[in-house]
Each structure stands twice: as structure tokens, then as C-alpha cells.
Write a protein that holds these residues in place. Structure first.
Motif, PDB file in Angstrom:
ATOM      1  N   GLN A  94      45.054  36.006  35.675  1.00  0.00           N
ATOM      2  CA  GLN A  94      44.550  37.031  34.764  1.00  0.00           C
ATOM      3  C   GLN A  94      43.022  37.068  34.760  1.00  0.00           C
ATOM      4  OE1 GLN A  94      46.565  39.388  33.604  1.00  0.00           O
ATOM      5  NE2 GLN A  94      48.056  38.230  34.787  1.00  0.00           N
ATOM      6  N   HIS A  95      42.406  35.897  34.840  1.00  0.00           N
ATOM      7  CA  HIS A  95      40.933  35.847  34.929  1.00  0.00           C
ATOM      8  C   HIS A  95      40.470  36.546  36.209  1.00  0.00           C
ATOM      9  CE1 HIS A  95      41.099  31.831  32.487  1.00  0.00           C
ATOM     10  NE2 HIS A  95      41.377  32.884  31.735  1.00  0.00           N
TER      11      HIS A  95
ATOM     12  N   ASP B 213      48.878  30.810  35.845  1.00  0.00           N
ATOM     13  CA  ASP B 213      49.099  32.192  35.407  1.00  0.00           C
ATOM     14  C   ASP B 213      47.862  32.746  34.702  1.00  0.00           C
ATOM     15  OD1 ASP B 213      51.670  32.146  36.442  1.00  0.00           O
ATOM     16  OD2 ASP B 213      52.631  31.789  34.493  1.00  0.00           O
ATOM     17  N   GLN B 214      47.206  31.913  33.904  1.00  0.00           N
ATOM     18  CA  GLN B 214      45.985  32.348  33.217  1.00  0.00           C
ATOM     19  C   GLN B 214      44.850  32.590  34.218  1.00  0.00           C
ATOM     20  OE1 GLN B 214      45.296  29.266  30.341  1.00  0.00           O
ATOM     21  NE2 GLN B 214      46.942  29.970  28.994  1.00  0.00           N
TER      22      GLN B 214
ATOM     23  N   PHE C 173      42.042  38.848  37.930  1.00  0.00           N
ATOM     24  CA  PHE C 173      42.241  40.298  37.795  1.00  0.00           C
ATOM     25  C   PHE C 173      41.110  40.932  36.993  1.00  0.00           C
ATOM     26  CE2 PHE C 173      47.181  40.364  38.291  1.00  0.00           C
ATOM     27  CZ  PHE C 173      47.043  40.216  39.651  1.00  0.00           C
TER      28      PHE C 173
END
Length: 162
Positions: free
Chosen positions: A53-54, A49-50, A56
């Protein structure tokens, strides 16, 4: 051909790396869960999930939201999928055939077909949106002309009254 800046090339590479890590960690979570290790599976999923985000964050710099339209996003998707089925996967398939890796050949054949379907689907959405926009533009033009006619009548009446 315009040469991309080193920073843009690095952002693209970072995006690819983060995207790959996301999928890899999702896969590792699936393997861990199948082995009965729920705690490790959850850790892989949280990290995945992290990674999204990176990725994105990198996309925000590569395709700034204030400059990216839905139509342009569809065009980019069509370009990417078309590249996959016309160049990338056929080249990979050819090399897999040369190496005698039939499992990879079958996988690449499947991806060629699916990438073509994806490109066609994105193209259909883009064409449908273009038709809707053209129809909407006609409706808006009709409304604008009606308002102009009313305004002309009001101006004429005001001239008579003056």
C-alpha cells in the motif's frame, strides 16, 4: 536530458524500498512458516501487505491515474523489461563472472531470458490493443457516416416541407 526533481528521485527510491520490503517480508514469512512459526509468518505477511500500500501511494504520485493510459503503462513496462535484459542484468552478469559467482551468473542468465520474454509479451499486448483500436475506429467512423447520411436526409426533407 531532463533532470528529475529531487522529490521524484526520492519517490522512486521510496517505491523501490517499499517494494523490496514487501518481497523480503514475504520471503521471511516463507522461512518462518517452514520453521513452524506460523505467528511470525502471519506478522511478516501483514506487514508486507502494508508495504504494498505504501508503494502504491508512491506510484500514485509518480504515475497519476488521470494521466496514465493502459498503452502508456504497457510502454513503461516494455521500457523497464528491455532495460533489464539489455543493460542491467548483462552488467550484473559480467561482474558476477569476474567474481566467480556461478550461482549469480546462472540467476542473471535466467533473468535476462525472462525479462526479454516479458518485454515481448507486453509488446504483443500493446500491438494487439493498437490493432483493436484501429478496427474500432473504422467501425465508429462507419457509424458516424451513417448517422451523418440520415441527418442529411432528414434536413433535406425538412427543407422540402418548409
Amino acid at each position: 536530458m531532463d533532470k528529475k526533481s529531487i522529490t521524484i528521485q526520492n519517490l522512486e527510491a521510496a517505491f523501490a524500498g517499499e517494494s523490496m520490503a514487501h518481497i523480503k517480508y514475504r520471503y521471511f514469512a516463507k522461512v518462518a512458516r517452514a520453521a513452524g512459526d506460523e505467528e511470525t509468518a502471519r506478522h511478516f505477511e501483514a506487514t508486507a501487505d502494508q508495504e504494498v500500500q505504501h508503494a502504491f501511494g508512491h506510484l500514485d504520485l509518480l504515475y497519476p491515474k488521470d494521466k496514465l493510459t493502459t498503452a502508456r503503462a504497457l510502454e513503461l513496462a516494455i521500457e523497464g523489461e528491455t532495460y533489464e535484459y539489455t543493460e542491467m542484468y548483462p552488467k550484473f552478469r559480467h561482474l558476477a563472472v569476474e567474481e566467480g559467482n556461478q550461482a549469480a551468473v546462472a540467476e542473471f542468465d535466467e533473468q535476462i531470458a525472462e525479462s526479454k520474454e516479458h518485454a515481448e509479451a507486453f509488446r504483443a499486448v500493446l500491438e494487439k490493443a493498437a490493432k483493436r483500436f484501429a478496427a474500432l475506429a473504422k467501425v465508429e467512423e462507419k457509424h458516424a457516416n451513417a448517422y451523418k447520411d440520415v441527418l442529411d436526409r432528414v434536413n433535406a426533407m425538412m427543407k422540402k416541407a418548409a
